[in-house]
Scaffold this motif. Sequence first.
Motif, PDB file in Angstrom:
ATOM      1  N   GLU A 138     -23.685   7.017   0.048  1.00  0.00           N
ATOM      2  CA  GLU A 138     -22.918   5.887   0.542  1.00  0.00           C
ATOM      3  C   GLU A 138     -21.811   5.505  -0.434  1.00  0.00           C
ATOM      4  OE1 GLU A 138     -23.611   1.444   2.519  1.00  0.00           O
ATOM      5  OE2 GLU A 138     -25.317   2.738   1.987  1.00  0.00           O
ATOM      6  N   LEU A 139     -20.653   5.249   0.105  1.00  0.00           N
ATOM      7  CA  LEU A 139     -19.498   4.820  -0.669  1.00  0.00           C
ATOM      8  C   LEU A 139     -19.355   3.300  -0.574  1.00  0.00           C
ATOM      9  CD1 LEU A 139     -17.070   7.670   0.475  1.00  0.00           C
ATOM     10  CD2 LEU A 139     -18.490   7.599  -1.584  1.00  0.00           C
ATOM     11  N   VAL A 140     -18.289   2.759  -1.149  1.00  0.00           N
ATOM     12  CA  VAL A 140     -18.071   1.317  -1.134  1.00  0.00           C
ATOM     13  C   VAL A 140     -16.899   1.012  -0.204  1.00  0.00           C
ATOM     14  CG1 VAL A 140     -17.472  -0.711  -2.505  1.00  0.00           C
ATOM     15  CG2 VAL A 140     -18.979   1.044  -3.466  1.00  0.00           C
ATOM     16  N   ILE A 209     -15.676  15.581   0.406  1.00  0.00           N
ATOM     17  CA  ILE A 209     -14.786  14.804   1.266  1.00  0.00           C
ATOM     18  C   ILE A 209     -15.166  13.335   1.151  1.00  0.00           C
ATOM     19  CG2 ILE A 209     -14.041  14.384   3.635  1.00  0.00           C
ATOM     20  CD1 ILE A 209     -14.332  17.343   4.157  1.00  0.00           C
ATOM     21  N   LEU A 210     -14.256  12.568   0.564  1.00  0.00           N
ATOM     22  CA  LEU A 210     -14.479  11.138   0.358  1.00  0.00           C
ATOM     23  C   LEU A 210     -13.462  10.372   1.182  1.00  0.00           C
ATOM     24  CD1 LEU A 210     -15.084  11.053  -3.510  1.00  0.00           C
ATOM     25  CD2 LEU A 210     -16.744  11.367  -1.668  1.00  0.00           C
ATOM     26  N   SER A 211     -13.959   9.748   2.203  1.00  0.00           N
ATOM     27  CA  SER A 211     -13.101   8.956   3.069  1.00  0.00           C
ATOM     28  C   SER A 211     -12.915   7.573   2.460  1.00  0.00           C
ATOM     29  CB  SER A 211     -13.727   8.894   4.462  1.00  0.00           C
ATOM     30  OG  SER A 211     -12.936   8.129   5.324  1.00  0.00           O
ATOM     31  N   ASP A 212     -12.844   6.563   3.295  1.00  0.00           N
ATOM     32  CA  ASP A 212     -12.519   5.211   2.835  1.00  0.00           C
ATOM     33  C   ASP A 212     -13.519   4.723   1.787  1.00  0.00           C
ATOM     34  OD1 ASP A 212     -11.029   5.781   5.037  1.00  0.00           O
ATOM     35  OD2 ASP A 212     -11.194   3.795   5.928  1.00  0.00           O
ATOM     36  N   THR A 213     -13.015   4.365   0.623  1.00  0.00           N
ATOM     37  CA  THR A 213     -13.898   3.906  -0.438  1.00  0.00           C
ATOM     38  C   THR A 213     -13.098   3.244  -1.551  1.00  0.00           C
ATOM     39  OG1 THR A 213     -15.662   4.545  -1.978  1.00  0.00           O
ATOM     40  CG2 THR A 213     -13.829   6.082  -1.743  1.00  0.00           C
ATOM     41  N   SER A 214     -13.757   2.301  -2.209  1.00  0.00           N
ATOM     42  CA  SER A 214     -13.283   1.816  -3.504  1.00  0.00           C
ATOM     43  C   SER A 214     -13.921   2.699  -4.574  1.00  0.00           C
ATOM     44  CB  SER A 214     -13.696   0.347  -3.700  1.00  0.00           C
ATOM     45  OG  SER A 214     -13.037  -0.490  -2.769  1.00  0.00           O
ATOM     46  N   PRO A 215     -13.420   2.689  -5.806  1.00  0.00           N
ATOM     47  CA  PRO A 215     -14.032   3.510  -6.849  1.00  0.00           C
ATOM     48  C   PRO A 215     -15.512   3.174  -7.011  1.00  0.00           C
ATOM     49  CG  PRO A 215     -11.916   2.645  -7.575  1.00  0.00           C
ATOM     50  CD  PRO A 215     -12.234   1.957  -6.285  1.00  0.00           C
ATOM     51  N   CYS A 216     -16.348   4.210  -7.140  1.00  0.00           N
ATOM     52  CA  CYS A 216     -17.787   3.982  -7.294  1.00  0.00           C
ATOM     53  C   CYS A 216     -18.449   5.204  -7.910  1.00  0.00           C
ATOM     54  CB  CYS A 216     -18.431   3.640  -5.953  1.00  0.00           C
ATOM     55  SG  CYS A 216     -18.312   4.941  -4.703  1.00  0.00           S
ATOM     56  N   ASP A 217     -19.664   5.010  -8.416  1.00  0.00           N
ATOM     57  CA  ASP A 217     -20.401   6.091  -9.069  1.00  0.00           C
ATOM     58  C   ASP A 217     -20.732   7.223  -8.099  1.00  0.00           C
ATOM     59  OD1 ASP A 217     -20.324   4.710 -11.462  1.00  0.00           O
ATOM     60  OD2 ASP A 217     -22.328   3.842 -11.232  1.00  0.00           O
ATOM     61  N   ALA A 233      -6.267   7.994  -0.603  1.00  0.00           N
ATOM     62  CA  ALA A 233      -5.333   7.347  -1.529  1.00  0.00           C
ATOM     63  C   ALA A 233      -4.440   6.448  -0.681  1.00  0.00           C
ATOM     64  CB  ALA A 233      -4.512   8.383  -2.287  1.00  0.00           C
ATOM     65  N   THR A 234      -5.040   5.370  -0.204  1.00  0.00           N
ATOM     66  CA  THR A 234      -4.356   4.527   0.760  1.00  0.00           C
ATOM     67  C   THR A 234      -3.127   3.841   0.168  1.00  0.00           C
ATOM     68  OG1 THR A 234      -6.509   4.120   1.784  1.00  0.00           O
ATOM     69  CG2 THR A 234      -4.707   2.676   2.455  1.00  0.00           C
ATOM     70  N   PHE A 235      -3.214   3.462  -1.123  1.00  0.00           N
ATOM     71  CA  PHE A 235      -2.148   2.673  -1.735  1.00  0.00           C
ATOM     72  C   PHE A 235      -1.609   3.331  -3.001  1.00  0.00           C
ATOM     73  CE2 PHE A 235      -4.783  -0.498   0.523  1.00  0.00           C
ATOM     74  CZ  PHE A 235      -3.823  -1.009   1.387  1.00  0.00           C
ATOM     75  N   GLU A 236      -0.410   2.920  -3.375  1.00  0.00           N
ATOM     76  CA  GLU A 236       0.210   3.396  -4.606  1.00  0.00           C
ATOM     77  C   GLU A 236      -0.385   2.671  -5.804  1.00  0.00           C
ATOM     78  OE1 GLU A 236       4.344   1.747  -5.095  1.00  0.00           O
ATOM     79  OE2 GLU A 236       3.890   0.970  -3.088  1.00  0.00           O
ATOM     80  N   ALA A 237      -0.151   3.223  -6.985  1.00  0.00           N
ATOM     81  CA  ALA A 237      -0.600   2.592  -8.224  1.00  0.00           C
ATOM     82  C   ALA A 237       0.034   1.208  -8.358  1.00  0.00           C
ATOM     83  CB  ALA A 237      -0.217   3.464  -9.417  1.00  0.00           C
ATOM     84  N   GLY A 238      -0.762   0.274  -8.877  1.00  0.00           N
ATOM     85  CA  GLY A 238      -0.299  -1.090  -9.018  1.00  0.00           C
ATOM     86  C   GLY A 238      -0.803  -2.015  -7.925  1.00  0.00           C
ATOM     87  N   LEU A 244      -8.833  -2.917  -3.365  1.00  0.00           N
ATOM     88  CA  LEU A 244     -10.200  -3.435  -3.454  1.00  0.00           C
ATOM     89  C   LEU A 244     -10.508  -4.372  -2.296  1.00  0.00           C
ATOM     90  CD1 LEU A 244     -12.845  -3.680  -5.047  1.00  0.00           C
ATOM     91  CD2 LEU A 244     -11.790  -5.546  -6.354  1.00  0.00           C
ATOM     92  N   GLU A 245      -9.545  -5.191  -1.912  1.00  0.00           N
ATOM     93  CA  GLU A 245      -9.747  -6.138  -0.817  1.00  0.00           C
ATOM     94  C   GLU A 245     -10.109  -5.436   0.482  1.00  0.00           C
ATOM     95  OE1 GLU A 245      -7.132  -9.493   1.685  1.00  0.00           O
ATOM     96  OE2 GLU A 245      -6.249  -8.425  -0.036  1.00  0.00           O
ATOM     97  N   TYR A 246      -9.521  -4.268   0.719  1.00  0.00           N
ATOM     98  CA  TYR A 246      -9.757  -3.552   1.967  1.00  0.00           C
ATOM     99  C   TYR A 246     -10.721  -2.369   1.811  1.00  0.00           C
ATOM    100  CZ  TYR A 246      -5.953  -6.276   3.947  1.00  0.00           C
ATOM    101  OH  TYR A 246      -5.169  -7.306   4.400  1.00  0.00           O
ATOM    102  N   GLY A 247     -11.307  -2.223   0.627  1.00  0.00           N
ATOM    103  CA  GLY A 247     -12.266  -1.148   0.423  1.00  0.00           C
ATOM    104  C   GLY A 247     -11.633   0.214   0.314  1.00  0.00           C
ATOM    105  N   HIS A 248     -10.489   0.283  -0.385  1.00  0.00           N
ATOM    106  CA  HIS A 248      -9.773   1.542  -0.519  1.00  0.00           C
ATOM    107  C   HIS A 248      -9.459   1.847  -1.983  1.00  0.00           C
ATOM    108  CE1 HIS A 248      -9.404   2.283   3.712  1.00  0.00           C
ATOM    109  NE2 HIS A 248      -8.857   1.102   3.929  1.00  0.00           N
ATOM    110  N   CYS A 249      -8.690   2.912  -2.199  1.00  0.00           N
ATOM    111  CA  CYS A 249      -8.292   3.340  -3.539  1.00  0.00           C
ATOM    112  C   CYS A 249      -6.783   3.505  -3.625  1.00  0.00           C
ATOM    113  CB  CYS A 249      -8.946   4.679  -3.897  1.00  0.00           C
ATOM    114  SG  CYS A 249     -10.653   4.571  -4.469  1.00  0.00           S
ATOM    115  N   THR A 250      -6.287   3.458  -4.844  1.00  0.00           N
ATOM    116  CA  THR A 250      -4.906   3.842  -5.109  1.00  0.00           C
ATOM    117  C   THR A 250      -4.879   5.315  -5.512  1.00  0.00           C
ATOM    118  OG1 THR A 250      -4.985   3.336  -7.471  1.00  0.00           O
ATOM    119  CG2 THR A 250      -4.420   1.520  -5.963  1.00  0.00           C
TER     120      THR A 250
END
Length: 309
Positions: A138-140, A209-217, A233-238, A244-250
């Motif tokens: 399970e991802l975050v 294959i890691l779909s929608d997720t925030s960083p996690c172990d 990689a839904t968003f750019e750096a910064g 984090l609000e939407y459960g995604h990563c940069t």
Amino acid sequence: MELTFLGTSAGRPLPGRNVSSTALRLPPACGAYWLFDCGEGTQQQIMRTPVKLSKLERIFITHLHGDHTFGLPGLLSSRAFAGGTSPVWVYGPPGIRKWIEMTLEITETRLEYELHLVEIEREGTVYEDGHVRISAAELVHRTVCYGYRIEEKASFGKLDVSKLEAYGVPSGPLAGRLKSGEDVTLPDGRIIRSADVVGPPSAGRVITILSDTSPCDNAVMLAKHADVLVHEATFEAGLESKALEYGHCTTVQAAETARKAGAKRLLLTHFSTRYRDERLQLLAEEAKAVFPAAFAAYDLLEVHIPKTK
């Protein structure tokens, strides 16, 4: 083994960029395709690739958000028209069974093949055969979401026929035992070592294959030493707070996961619709600053994953 990206957009499609779906062509010994997620329009994307619906065997859904699932009922229906008669297995989080069964019932859709729905109740191995094993963790995210790790089992090396002839080993059971790594004793008492007549083995390939997720172990665990890591990689750096609000990563967070896991290649996907195609290379450059073997995937990209000795 080969990955085909059928959709790399997040949330909704764009002209030239569909929502999430990735196809995996298995080795010839398996002779099948697997699908990871099935956003709206996936079957139309498949028509533009060598992927054959009739050869589709297993579908792995990461989570039940629409941009990862809305194409599934139509694809299952169309598979019968494409000549698909063999069984299909669909794996996903709890709720996948109810949604598919209800949709097929309400629309009076009749499939001409067996459909098996498997709800993943716990982390670990969800499928295994003599060639591959696939595990989930399970991802975050904002809903139950699984990442998948596909591990190909190691294969024996190539049997050197000329050496068999030189040693006087007849074709048949003895050669087969040597091929499988076993030393054998010939009728005349000579011992033939497998290592002397069989080439080096090929290590099994690993695809994560890691779909929608925030960083996690669990993301790092699933990607450990992967030959290819497919990471959102839904968003750019910064924009880490927004991610984090939407459960995604940069882009950088995805690259950090690849670096921590010791992956060999990182393929970024699931780009926000705020980024048009001309900006994707800039997103890849952000990831490359942390993990040099990072690339931005795009729709219909085919990625071959070679074996290593």
